[in-house]
Write an enzyme that holds these catalytic residues in place. Structure first.
Site, PDB file in Angstrom:
ATOM      1  N   GLY A 104       8.747  -5.694  10.760  1.00 23.27           N
ATOM      2  CA  GLY A 104       8.765  -6.753   9.766  1.00 23.27           C
ATOM      3  C   GLY A 104       9.384  -6.344   8.449  1.00 23.27           C
ATOM      4  O   GLY A 104       9.648  -7.191   7.592  1.00 23.27           O
ATOM      5  N   LYS A 125      13.022   1.753   5.933  1.00 24.45           N
ATOM      6  CA  LYS A 125      11.729   1.084   5.841  1.00 24.45           C
ATOM      7  C   LYS A 125      11.607   0.445   4.457  1.00 24.45           C
ATOM      8  O   LYS A 125      11.726   1.125   3.443  1.00 24.45           O
ATOM      9  CB  LYS A 125      10.602   2.092   6.057  1.00 24.45           C
ATOM     10  CG  LYS A 125       9.215   1.475   6.121  1.00 24.45           C
ATOM     11  CD  LYS A 125       8.183   2.526   6.489  1.00 24.45           C
ATOM     12  CE  LYS A 125       6.788   1.933   6.575  1.00 24.45           C
ATOM     13  NZ  LYS A 125       5.778   2.954   6.936  1.00 24.45           N
ATOM     14  N   ASP A 137       7.201 -10.194   2.866  1.00 23.59           N
ATOM     15  CA  ASP A 137       8.478 -10.192   2.163  1.00 23.59           C
ATOM     16  C   ASP A 137       9.439  -9.119   2.672  1.00 23.59           C
ATOM     17  O   ASP A 137      10.590  -9.048   2.238  1.00 23.59           O
ATOM     18  CB  ASP A 137       8.271 -10.020   0.653  1.00 23.59           C
ATOM     19  CG  ASP A 137       7.521  -8.746   0.284  1.00 23.59           C
ATOM     20  OD1 ASP A 137       7.366  -7.859   1.155  1.00 23.59           O
ATOM     21  OD2 ASP A 137       7.083  -8.631  -0.873  1.00 23.59           O
ATOM     22  N   GLY A 138       8.964  -8.273   3.575  1.00 19.16           N
ATOM     23  CA  GLY A 138       9.828  -7.242   4.131  1.00 19.16           C
ATOM     24  C   GLY A 138      10.095  -6.069   3.197  1.00 19.16           C
ATOM     25  O   GLY A 138      10.895  -5.194   3.523  1.00 19.16           O
ATOM     26  N   ARG A 188      13.581   6.809   7.138  1.00 19.86           N
ATOM     27  CA  ARG A 188      12.710   7.553   8.040  1.00 19.86           C
ATOM     28  C   ARG A 188      13.501   8.086   9.232  1.00 19.86           C
ATOM     29  O   ARG A 188      14.354   7.390   9.782  1.00 19.86           O
ATOM     30  CB  ARG A 188      11.569   6.657   8.528  1.00 19.86           C
ATOM     31  CG  ARG A 188      10.566   7.378   9.398  1.00 19.86           C
ATOM     32  CD  ARG A 188       9.244   6.645   9.480  1.00 19.86           C
ATOM     33  NE  ARG A 188       9.329   5.373  10.170  1.00 19.86           N
ATOM     34  CZ  ARG A 188       8.303   4.520  10.275  1.00 19.86           C
ATOM     35  NH1 ARG A 188       7.140   4.811   9.697  1.00 19.86           N
ATOM     36  NH2 ARG A 188       8.448   3.385  10.915  1.00 19.86           N
ATOM     37  N   ARG A 195       7.051   2.621  20.740  1.00 18.94           N
ATOM     38  CA  ARG A 195       5.600   2.788  20.612  1.00 18.94           C
ATOM     39  C   ARG A 195       4.912   2.295  21.876  1.00 18.94           C
ATOM     40  O   ARG A 195       5.530   1.617  22.709  1.00 18.94           O
ATOM     41  CB  ARG A 195       5.090   1.971  19.421  1.00 18.94           C
ATOM     42  CG  ARG A 195       5.895   2.168  18.134  1.00 18.94           C
ATOM     43  CD  ARG A 195       6.156   0.818  17.450  1.00 18.94           C
ATOM     44  NE  ARG A 195       7.133   0.953  16.354  1.00 18.94           N
ATOM     45  CZ  ARG A 195       6.819   1.224  15.098  1.00 18.94           C
ATOM     46  NH1 ARG A 195       5.558   1.338  14.760  1.00 18.94           N
ATOM     47  NH2 ARG A 195       7.749   1.348  14.189  1.00 18.94           N
ATOM     48  N   ASP A 264       0.539  -0.117  18.019  1.00 20.43           N
ATOM     49  CA  ASP A 264       1.904  -0.180  17.500  1.00 20.43           C
ATOM     50  C   ASP A 264       2.222   1.015  16.619  1.00 20.43           C
ATOM     51  O   ASP A 264       3.369   1.150  16.149  1.00 20.43           O
ATOM     52  CB  ASP A 264       2.126  -1.487  16.725  1.00 20.43           C
ATOM     53  CG  ASP A 264       1.129  -1.687  15.599  1.00 20.43           C
ATOM     54  OD1 ASP A 264      -0.067  -1.768  15.902  1.00 20.43           O
ATOM     55  OD2 ASP A 264       1.540  -1.764  14.431  1.00 20.43           O
ATOM     56  N   ASN A 265       1.252   1.896  16.397  1.00 23.33           N
ATOM     57  CA  ASN A 265       1.474   3.118  15.632  1.00 23.33           C
ATOM     58  C   ASN A 265       1.345   4.372  16.495  1.00 23.33           C
ATOM     59  O   ASN A 265       1.289   5.480  15.953  1.00 23.33           O
ATOM     60  CB  ASN A 265       0.487   3.215  14.463  1.00 23.33           C
ATOM     61  CG  ASN A 265       0.753   2.174  13.397  1.00 23.33           C
ATOM     62  OD1 ASN A 265       1.871   1.676  13.269  1.00 23.33           O
ATOM     63  ND2 ASN A 265      -0.258   1.821  12.632  1.00 23.33           N
TER      64      ASN A 265
END
Length: 506
Positions: A104, A125, A137-138, A188, A195, A264-265
């Protein structure tokens, strides 16, 4: 301000710089991602550039000065041919399944092959909204970006598999949270951004073709040796479970609390992924929780092995259609792998804790020796990092025992344990000094303590002063050294400095 003085090549500012990136993930079908462009940044400014990492990656940045680096790593001047993608994935968040999450606020630029021949992702990121942003808002507030840089680079220096931080860039714009805060972009680097939740995304849709394509991609890129296995997907499950067991054991041996071990992590490559509300413990308490959103303690320090196994069970469920044609057989084979997680974790953890105690040989009773020490530390509220660092001195001289006792609120139980430990050390080879030196390379003097990180963030966000951030980052790059000028980074927080909760910044 960059991490090191830019080389003459970096300062040259050639007019036509080149940075070549591949993107094997973008070769998968369109349903795996969404193509996006980074959001505009009004005044990108380079805060820190990790030249050692750039060299490790073999990046050719000779055409970039600081302005060019800021434009590149904020997404404003992407190299020719780069088509950023936001990856699609699902995930269990605090036990609740969300069928569509996705990047996102992150964009995968592509991959490079580093000097060791390993493919590494490069991702921005905080690069703006994507189709997966939902109501966000990203953007990434500066504070969480600085925290991720500090903690991820510290984890690397500590020898823990982790994503890395290549650059931090201020965008010149604000992100609006409880108040307007400066927005930043973190570049990153990871072996993979696939994932457990990526597999869940296709499994919940019954997209077995997508599952197969994803499994093939992961095996071919990260585990090519598994191609010769009789059941490559089952071997993939075994490999991912083993890497997670080793990773979580390292976390606990350092007092690290991830904070959001949602599926998701959980990286398929066995790296520490997503440094949101993470922290290192000060006073040892196995029930410690830092994350503001973890109201039930689901991801408390002592729960991390079980939560890793729980997340891996979701991975196994997603893989079932690929494990065997017969569902009952697939479940049985997956269950057998999952049952091996805790024994593997315990073996990795005990190996790490033996090293912290200066023990190389495996002897009966070592697990009880470790468990009893941790119980003493818990009752005595001992600082986790400082206690083990002082224990190195005690291996060399009994004169250091008083220093250890001073770290405990209830030191009376320590004397018997020290006697047991020293008897156990007699089974090791070498004099006390050699054992102490061996211990000092696994018991850090400096960790990214939360109060020091928060002080650096406050200076940066409130006053635009990055001096404390850079000084802390430099100290964390040498965690096993303890120079006098960095003694303040080795001390626990004073009562008024304690930070009870951390936040993710979304």
């Amino acid at each position: 301000m960059v991490e090191t003085t830019p080389s003459a090549a970096l300062q040259s500012g050639a007019s036509q710089p080149e940075l070549r990136l591949d993107n094997s993930y973008a070769q998968l079908p369109d349903r795996f991602f969404a193509r996006c462009r980074p959001a505009p940044a009004s005044a990108p400014t380079l805060i820190r550039f990790n030249e050692p990492l750039a060299d490790e990656l073999g990046l050719d940045l000779r055409g970039y000065d600081e302005t060019g680096l800021a434009a590149l790593f904020s997404g404003q001047a992407l190299p020719e041919g780069v088509e950023p993608v936001a990856m699609a994935y699902a995930g269990h968040q605090f036990g609740n399944f969300v069928p569509q999450l996705g990047d996102g606020r992150a964009l995968l630029l592509g991959e490079v092959t580093d000097r060791q021949g390993v493919r590494r992702d490069i991702q921005l990121k905080g690069a703006g909204r994507t189709p997966f942003s939902r109501h966000g808002d990203g953007l990434a507030p500066l504070g969480p970006v600085l925290r991720e840089h500090l903690v991820s680079e510290a984890m690397h220096a500590l020898g823990v598999p982790t994503t890395r931080s290549l650059a931090v860039v201020l965008t010149g714009d604000d992100a609006f949270r409880e108040r307007p805060v400066p927005a930043a972009v973190l570049t990153r680097v990871a072996r993979s951004h696939v994932r457990v939740g990526t597999f869940e995304y296709f499994a919940v849709r019954g997209d077995h073709e997508g599952l197969r394509l994803l499994a093939d991609y992961v095996i071919d890129r990260h585990y090519p040796h598994l191609r010769s296995a009789s059941n490559p997907c089952l071997a993939l499950l075994e490999q991912v479970c083993d890497r997670q067991a080793a990773l979580v054991a390292q976390w606990l041996s350092l007092g690290f609390i991830h904070g959001v071990m949602n599926t998701d992590n959980l990286s398929i490559a066995g790296e520490t992924l997503d440094y949101g509300p993470c922290a290192f413990m000060d006073a040892y308490n196995p029930r410690t929780v830092f994350s503001f959103v973890d109201q039930t303690g689901r991801y408390a320090y002592e729960n991390q092995p079980a939560m890793a196994q729980w997340g891996l069970a979701r991975f196994a469920e997603s893989l079932l259609p690929l494990l065997a044609d017969d569902e009952e057989r697939a479940v049985s084979e997956a269950q057998a792998v999952l049952e091996g997680f805790m024994p593997a974790y315990r073996a990795y953890w005990l190996r790490a804790m033996r090293a912290k105690l200066g023990l190389c040989r495996e002897c009966d009773g070592d697990d009880a020796l470790v468990d009893d020490l941790l119980e003493i530390m818990s009752r005595g509220r001992a600082d986790f990092t400082l206690f083990f660092r002082h224990l190195c001195d005690a291996a060399e001289s009994t004169g250091a025992d008083d220093g250890l006792r001073s770290l405990l609120q209830a030191p009376e139980a320590l004397d018997d344990w020290l006697a047991r430990w020293r008897r156990r050390l007699e089974a090791e080879s070498g004099p006390g000094r050699a054992i102490a030196e061996r211990m000092r390379v696994v018991n850090p003097a400096v960790i990214p303590r939360t109060h020091a990180i928060e002080n650096a963030i406050r200076d940066a966000e409130d006053r635009g002063d990055f001096a404390a951030f850079h000084r802390l980052a430099d100290a964390l790059a040498r965690p096993f050294d303890a120079p006098p000028e960095e003694a303040d980074y080795a001390r626990p927080p004073q009562p008024h400095e304690r930070v009870p909760q951390t936040f993710c910044g979304t």
